[in-house]
Write a protein that holds these residues in place. Structure first.
Motif, PDB file in Angstrom:
ATOM      1  N   ARG A  59      36.734  86.059   2.125  1.00 30.57           N
ATOM      2  CA  ARG A  59      35.408  85.588   2.063  1.00 30.57           C
ATOM      3  C   ARG A  59      34.628  84.942   1.562  1.00 30.57           C
ATOM      4  N   VAL A  60      35.019  84.201   0.444  1.00 28.77           N
ATOM      5  CA  VAL A  60      34.931  82.824  -0.043  1.00 28.77           C
ATOM      6  C   VAL A  60      33.669  81.928   0.357  1.00 28.77           C
ATOM      7  N   ASP A  61      31.927  81.976  -0.513  1.00 25.43           N
ATOM      8  CA  ASP A  61      31.624  80.721  -0.114  1.00 25.43           C
ATOM      9  C   ASP A  61      31.300  79.264   0.397  1.00 25.43           C
ATOM     10  N   VAL A  62      31.996  78.955   0.800  1.00 23.67           N
ATOM     11  CA  VAL A  62      32.093  77.055   0.296  1.00 23.67           C
ATOM     12  C   VAL A  62      30.892  76.488   1.403  1.00 23.67           C
ATOM     13  N   ALA A  69      20.670  67.872   1.143  1.00 26.25           N
ATOM     14  CA  ALA A  69      21.051  68.512   2.253  1.00 26.25           C
ATOM     15  C   ALA A  69      22.472  68.907   1.973  1.00 26.25           C
ATOM     16  N   PHE A  70      22.585  70.209   2.932  1.00 24.64           N
ATOM     17  CA  PHE A  70      23.746  70.984   2.262  1.00 24.64           C
ATOM     18  C   PHE A  70      24.667  71.900   3.784  1.00 24.64           C
ATOM     19  N   ALA A  71      25.612  72.402   3.857  1.00 28.46           N
ATOM     20  CA  ALA A  71      25.997  72.901   4.443  1.00 28.46           C
ATOM     21  C   ALA A  71      27.285  73.935   4.131  1.00 28.46           C
ATOM     22  N   ARG A  72      27.139  75.198   4.665  1.00 28.45           N
ATOM     23  CA  ARG A  72      27.425  75.955   4.425  1.00 28.45           C
ATOM     24  C   ARG A  72      29.177  76.723   5.484  1.00 28.45           C
ATOM     25  N   ILE A  73      29.936  77.199   5.014  1.00 29.77           N
ATOM     26  CA  ILE A  73      30.692  77.461   5.660  1.00 29.77           C
ATOM     27  C   ILE A  73      31.164  78.883   5.231  1.00 29.77           C
ATOM     28  N   SER A  74      30.757  80.656   5.827  1.00 26.14           N
ATOM     29  CA  SER A  74      30.987  81.004   5.738  1.00 26.14           C
ATOM     30  C   SER A  74      31.385  82.624   6.121  1.00 26.14           C
ATOM     31  N   SER A  75      31.170  83.760   6.083  1.00 28.01           N
ATOM     32  CA  SER A  75      32.220  84.939   6.885  1.00 28.01           C
ATOM     33  C   SER A  75      30.440  85.395   7.807  1.00 28.01           C
TER      34      SER A  75
END
Length: 343
Positions: A59-62, A69-75
């Motif tokens: 569950r680490v927020d990447v 801009a930004f992008a995220r990989i999350s649970s």
């Protein structure tokens, strides 16, 4: 723990179960995934699929961050379904109106606080500017009273009225800020290449603000998700495909004390100068050094502690607490009061 990987050619991978950062083939850092809560990747770095799997599992927020801009990989979303059901229902009742009004009221209080402190620090050195800032502060406080008087059965009925008042206040606020920023920075308000929008900054101040708000926006999305809410279902900001409207709502209360203050400090101390901006395709782009300094200062500000509801919390924790208070308000457990600070 929050980790930033910034720079060209760095690679984030896995060795013996540890998250590693390599540069030119040499390991520069190692971390246990369970020790991290966020990994920010800025600049032209790369990450392996194995590292992503381990980070998401823990569950680490990447966050992948760039200037525009930004992008995220999350649970996956957490929390109870009941909370999100109430969130959707609240759009059509007075709870949505309450949240919309509170967000704008808190934002105006924070803008007022910034102007108060700017006027106070210029009282002796530049009394004319101090007096004008004080007048402008009183004017925006009057608009806040108008916001509080608004009443309706659902947010759709009064959204444009609330946003109209918010827009007038923002014009006064940024016109005031423009007066205390040295002319060589070329700042004439929140404007960009697009008419009526600060996107595609034409000056270094707007470029700094846009980048700072992108960092803050990512923090707000994370808080909304941790609170078990749907980041796309906002109240003040209408639904728009691909926009996390509730995170934008939440962010309004924190722009001033987390981003605006940092940007003004860096300018007043000449830590970032006009020469740190170059034009690319008619858009101002921050130099690597300026971008890294701004990122570092915003993240440091997020970890600074402040008094909140009788507790000494970091600003990052206050953002999460506000998101949870919205969730609690939606299910009828408590009231919601937007974050504001007078210093």
């Amino acid at each position: 723990m929050r980790i930033v990987v910034d720079g060209f050619g760095k690679f984030i991978g896995v060795e013996n179960g540890l998250i590693t950062v390599k540069e030119k083939g040499k390991t520069t850092a190692k971390f246990r995934a369970e020790e991290l809560n966020q990994l920010i990747i800025s600049g032209k770095s790369a990450i392996s699929s194995e590292a992503i799997k381990i980070l998401v599992k823990n569950r680490v927020d990447v966050v992948f961050l760039s200037e525009d801009a930004f992008a995220r990989i999350s649970s996956p979303l957490i929390g109870t379904v009941k909370t999100r059901r109430e969130q959707y229902l609240a759009y059509n009742d007075k709870r949505g109106v309450k949240i919309g009004k509170e967000v704008v009221s808190a934002k105006i209080r924070n803008q007022s606080a910034i102007l108060f402190n700017l006027a106070k620090s210029r009282k002796d050195a530049n009394p004319e500017i101090a007096e004008e800032l004080t007048r402008n502060r009183k004017e925006i406080e009057a608009y806040r009273e108008e916001v509080l008087k608004i009443d309706a059965e659902k947010i759709e009925d009064v959204r444009e009225k609330i946003l109209g008042l918010e827009g007038r206040v923002s014009d006064i606020y940024w016109d005031s800020i423009a007066q205390i920023i040295p002319r060589e920075y070329g700042f004439k308000g929140r404007k960009g290449l697009e008419t009526g929008s600060p996107r595609y900054a034409q000056d270094i101040v707007n470029a700094m603000l846009n980048y700072g708000y992108t960092i803050l926006f990512s923090e707000c999305i994370k808080a909304i998700e941790l609170a078990g809410l749907d980041p796309y279902a906002g109240f003040l900001h209408a639904d728009r495909s691909g926009r996390e409207s509730l995170a934008v709502d939440l962010m309004e209360c924190f722009r001033q004390h987390i981003v605006d203050r940092v940007v003004l400090k860096l300018i007043s101390h000449s830590q970032i100068k006009p020469k740190d901006c170059t034009k690319k395709n008619f858009v101002c782009s921050l130099s690597d050094d300026a971008r890294k300094l701004l990122l570092s200062e915003i993240l440091r500000r997020l970890e600074e502690k402040t008094q909140y509801r009788g507790k000494n919390l970091t600003f990052s924790s206050v953002i999460l607490a506000q998101a949870r208070e919205i969730a609690s308000f939606l299910i009828g457990k408590s009231d919601y009061v937007g974050f504001s600070q007078n210093w």
